[in-house]
Write a protein that holds these residues in place. Structure first.
Motif, PDB file in Angstrom:
ATOM      1  N   THR A 305       0.832  -1.212   0.000  1.00  0.00           N
ATOM      2  CA  THR A 305       0.000   0.000   0.000  1.00  0.00           C
ATOM      3  C   THR A 305       0.859   1.252   0.000  1.00  0.00           C
ATOM      4  O   THR A 305       0.561   2.227  -0.704  1.00  0.00           O
ATOM      5  N   ASN A 540     -10.316   4.313   2.197  1.00  0.00           N
ATOM      6  CA  ASN A 540     -10.021   3.105   1.407  1.00  0.00           C
ATOM      7  C   ASN A 540      -8.604   3.059   0.862  1.00  0.00           C
ATOM      8  O   ASN A 540      -8.195   2.062   0.279  1.00  0.00           O
ATOM      9  N   ASN A 541      -7.824   4.132   1.071  1.00  0.00           N
ATOM     10  CA  ASN A 541      -6.408   4.079   0.694  1.00  0.00           C
ATOM     11  C   ASN A 541      -5.506   3.922   1.912  1.00  0.00           C
ATOM     12  O   ASN A 541      -4.280   4.003   1.799  1.00  0.00           O
ATOM     13  N   SER A 542      -6.103   3.678   3.078  1.00  0.00           N
ATOM     14  CA  SER A 542      -5.324   3.517   4.311  1.00  0.00           C
ATOM     15  C   SER A 542      -4.453   2.269   4.255  1.00  0.00           C
ATOM     16  O   SER A 542      -4.836   1.244   3.673  1.00  0.00           O
ATOM     17  N   ARG A 545      -6.132  -0.836   5.420  1.00  0.00           N
ATOM     18  CA  ARG A 545      -7.002  -1.559   4.495  1.00  0.00           C
ATOM     19  C   ARG A 545      -6.295  -2.754   3.852  1.00  0.00           C
ATOM     20  O   ARG A 545      -6.937  -3.696   3.402  1.00  0.00           O
ATOM     21  N   GLU A 546      -4.972  -2.718   3.803  1.00  0.00           N
ATOM     22  CA  GLU A 546      -4.217  -3.856   3.265  1.00  0.00           C
ATOM     23  C   GLU A 546      -4.458  -5.104   4.100  1.00  0.00           C
ATOM     24  O   GLU A 546      -4.331  -6.234   3.606  1.00  0.00           O
ATOM     25  N   SER A 551      -9.564  -2.087   0.418  1.00  0.00           N
ATOM     26  CA  SER A 551      -8.608  -1.123  -0.130  1.00  0.00           C
ATOM     27  C   SER A 551      -8.960  -0.781  -1.569  1.00  0.00           C
ATOM     28  O   SER A 551      -9.478  -1.604  -2.330  1.00  0.00           O
ATOM     29  N   CYS A 552      -8.661   0.441  -1.963  1.00  0.00           N
ATOM     30  CA  CYS A 552      -8.837   0.837  -3.359  1.00  0.00           C
ATOM     31  C   CYS A 552      -7.687   0.330  -4.219  1.00  0.00           C
ATOM     32  O   CYS A 552      -7.726   0.435  -5.448  1.00  0.00           O
TER      33      CYS A 552
END
Length: 555
Positions: A305, A540-542, A545-546, A551-552
Motif C-alpha cells: 500500500t 479506502n487508501n489507508s 485496508r491492506e 482497499s482501493c
C-alpha cells in the motif's frame, strides 16, 4: 494432619515433593541440566511463575531466559528492578514520572520527569542499587486487588496512564507486583526474585537513558550499545504525532473511542501519514538523478500500500512512477537455495536472480527498452508476458521487496540513481508508562488478519511460522535498515482497536492442546486492553485496508 506428597515428572525423571513446595524450589533440582536460568515452568501445559506452589501430581517443563517467553519475562522484571532503584536513589518526592518509550538497540529507552539531574553519576548510583538488590535475591511478590483499589493506588502513585487504562477494564481484580514496598502493574509474568536479574547496563542516550539487556540467544551477556539513530528519530516523530493527537497510551485511545471522538483522530492520523508520504515524494523529486526508488521492510509493514500511495504522490509531483515487485525476480523454484533444514529458503538474497535484476536495471538506466519478468507462484517459474518498459526523463521505478536496501542486490546501479526507503510498523502506542507494545506484536496481529482474509490461513498456521519469518527479518532486513535515505512508520495509532475485532475470533479458534495456544492466549489478553472500533470509517487508501480489506488498491 499428615503431610501430602505429590509426584513431579520432569526431564524423564519422577520425584516426590511435599504439597505447597514452590516451583522455584523444585527447579533447583533440575537447573544444572540447563545452560540458562529457568524463570518459569509449564505445569501440565499451563504456564506458571516460580512462586506458585505444588498442588497436585504434575508434569513440569522448564522455561529459561533463552526461550522467547522467558526472555520477555526477564526484560519485564528488569523494568520493575530499575524503577525501584530510581525511586530509592532519587527519592519518591523527586520523581514525577519514569516513562518506558520503545526499544533502542538491545535495550529499552526511558525518560524521567522530576527534580533529578539525569547524568552519569545518577545512573551509576542507580546501577549500583540494582546490583545490590540482585545480590539480595529480594522476592517479587504478586498481589491480587480489586480493580477499584488498583486505580486508587495508581492515582496515588502518579501513574496516570495505568489509572486511565483500568477505567476501561472489565475485569474485577488486578495482579500487582511488589518489590520491597514498590508496587506496579505489568502485562505478563515476572521472575521469582531479584537474584535472576544480574545482567544489564545503563547508558545515557539522547534526552534519557537506555536499560541494556542480553539478547535471547545469549541471555547471560550484555553486548555493546548499538543504537539505530534513524529508527530512533522516526520513533520520536511518531511519538510526537501521538502527543499531537492527545493519545499517549491505550487508556487515552479507549477514552477517545468511548467519547465518540475517534473519527476525527483517525482522519488526523491518516493525514499525518499522507503528509509524510508527500514529503518523501518531494525529496525524490528534488533529486532528478534518481531513477530507482527501493522500498524494504519486514513482514506486514504495509509495503504494498505504501508503494501505491507513494506512486500517486510522485505522479502528483510531476513524475511517472512504475511499480516493480522484486518477487518477480525469484529464481525458478527448483533452483531456489535451501535452508539448514533442507527446505526452500525464499527469504535469502540468493532466492532472487541478482544478475538478471542488475542487467535489467542497467539497461533501463541507459534508456533501453526492457521486457520485465513475471514470476508465476503457481508454477514456480519465471515467465515473460510482453511487459516492456523504457524510461523517459520523468519515468521512475518504484521497486518493493524485502532486500531492497541490500547493496548486493543493486550493486550495478550507481548510488546517486537510487533512493532507499525503509518502512516498518513501529507502534507508537504503549499499554501504559511502564508496559510497551512490541512492534512485532502489532505486525503479527496484522498478518493474522490479512493471511486469513487473503489466503484462508488460520491464526494457528500464521503463529506457527512467525518465528521463521522473524529469523529471516533478523538476517536479511534489519542489518540494512540504517542504510535507508528515509524511514516511514506505517503504524496507525488507532489500528489495534480495529484489528481486535478481526483477530479475536481467529485466535479463539486455536485449541488448548495446540503448541500455538499459549501465544494465542497472550495475544488475546493483550487485545483485551483495547476497546474495539468498527472499520467502516477507515479511508479506502489507508495502509490498514491492506490487512482488513476494502482497499482501493489491489492488495
Amino acid at each position: 494432619m499428615e503431610q501430602e506428597w505429590y509426584r513431579v515428572t520432569a526431564d524423564g525423571q519422577t520425584r516426590v515433593y511435599p504439597a505447597g513446595t514452590p516451583y522455584g524450589e523444585i527447579v533447583k533440582d533440575f537447573q544444572q541440566a540447563y545452560a540458562w536460568p529457568v524463570v518459569l515452568v509449564m505445569v501440565n501445559g499451563r504456564l506458571r511463575e516460580l512462586h506458585k506452589t505444588l498442588k497436585e501430581e504434575c508434569r513440569l517443563e522448564f522455561v529459561t531466559t533463552g526461550d522467547a517467553i522467558g526472555h520477555k519475562t526477564y526484560k519485564r522484571s528488569m523494568t520493575l528492578l530499575l524503577l525501584k532503584a530510581i525511586y530509592h536513589v532519587a527519592g519518591h518526592e523527586n520523581v514525577d514520572r519514569v516513562i518506558l518509550h520503545y526499544s533502542v538497540g538491545n535495550g529499552f529507552y526511558y525518560t524521567m520527569k522530576g527534580r533529578v539531574k539525569l547524568d552519569e553519576d545518577f545512573l551509576k548510583r542507580v546501577k549500583a542499587c540494582m546490583k545490590e538488590m540482585a545480590d539480595r535475591e529480594i522476592p517479587i511478590i504478586k498481589k491480587n486487588v480489586s480493580t477499584y483499589e488498583a486505580r486508587e493506588r495508581f492515582a496515588r502513585y502518579g501513574m496516570t496512564d495505568k489509572e486511565k487504562l483500568f477505567r476501561y477494564r472489565r475485569v474485577s481484580r488486578v495482579n500487582l507486583y511488589c518489590l520491597d514496598g514498590f508496587e506496579d502493574y505489568y502485562y505478563g509474568f515476572m521472575v521469582w526474585h531479584t537474584g535472576y536479574l544480574k545482567y544489564f547496563d545503563l547508558c545515557l542516550y539522547d534526552e534519557g537513558f537506555v536499560l541494556m539487556m542480553p539478547e535471547q540467544n545469549s541471555p547471560m551477556e550484555v553486548g555493546p550499545f548499538q543504537p539505530s539513530p534513524k529508527i530512533f528519530r522516526i520513533q520520536q516523530e511518531s511519538e510526537k504525532w501521538g502527543e499531537q493527537l492527545g493519545i499517549d497510551g491505550v487508556g487515552d485511545l479507549n477514552e477517545c473511542i468511548s467519547r465518540g471522538e475517534i473519527s476525527q483522530t483517525m482522519l488526523v492520523a491518516e493525514a499525518l501519514q499522507e503528509s509524510r508520504i508527500s514529503g518523501i515524494a518531494e525529496m525524490i523529486r528534488s533529486r532528478p538523478e534518481v531513477k530507482c526508488v527501493l522500498i524494504a521492510g519486514p513482514s506486514s509493514s504495509g509495503k504494498t500500500t505504501f508503494s501505491r500511495r507513494l506512486s500517486i504522490q510522485l505522479a502528483a509531483h510531476g513524475l511517472r512512477p512504475h511499480p516493480l515487485s522484486l518477487d518477480n525476480y525469484y529464481v525458478n523454484r527448483v533452483n531456489s537455495p535451501r535452508d539448514e533444514n533442507g527446505k526452500y529458503d525464499f527469504e535469502c538474497l540468493e532466492a532472487l536472480d541478482i544478475e538478471l535484476f542488475n542487467r535489467d536495471m542497467a539497461e533501463l538506466l541507459k534508456g533501453n527498452k526492457v521486457e520485465l519478468p513475471y514470476f508465476n507462484f503457481h508454477t514456480g517459474e519465471r515467465e515473460y508476458r510482453g511487459d516492456f518498459l523504457q524510461l523517459g526523463p520523468e519515468d521512475i521505478l518504484v521497486a518493493e521487496g524485502i532486500h531492497g536496501l541490500n547493496e548486493q542486490l543493486t550493486r550495478m546501479i550507481p548510488a546517486e540513481r537510487k533512493f532507499r526507503i525503509y518502512i516498518s510498523a513501529l507502534t507508537q502506542l504503549n499499554v501504559d508508562e511502564h508496559n510497551r507494545i512490541p512492534t512485532t506484536d502489532g505486525r503479527l496481529i496484522r498478518r493474522i488478519v490479512r493471511d486469513y482474509r487473503t489466503r484462508s490461513t488460520s491464526a494457528r498456521e500464521t503463529i506457527a511460522m512467525w518465528n521463521s519469518v522473524r529469523r529471516g527479518e533478523q538476517r536479511y532486513i534489519f542489518p540494512h535498515q540504517e542504510q535507508a535515505d528515509v524511514m516511514f512508520n506505517s503504524a496507525l495509532i488507532y489500528e489495534l482497536a480495529v484489528l481486535k475485532l478481526y483477530a479475536e475470533p481467529l485466535l479463539f479458534q486455536i485449541p488448548e492442546d495446540a503448541p500455538e495456544y499459549m501465544e494465542a492466549k497472550r495475544l488475546l489478553k493483550f487485545l483485551d486492553y483495547f476497546m474495539g472500533m468498527p472499520s467502516e470509517g477507515i479511508p479506502n487508501n489507508s495502509i490498514l485496508r491492506e490487512f482488513v480489506g476494502g482497499s482501493c488498491f489491489d492488495v
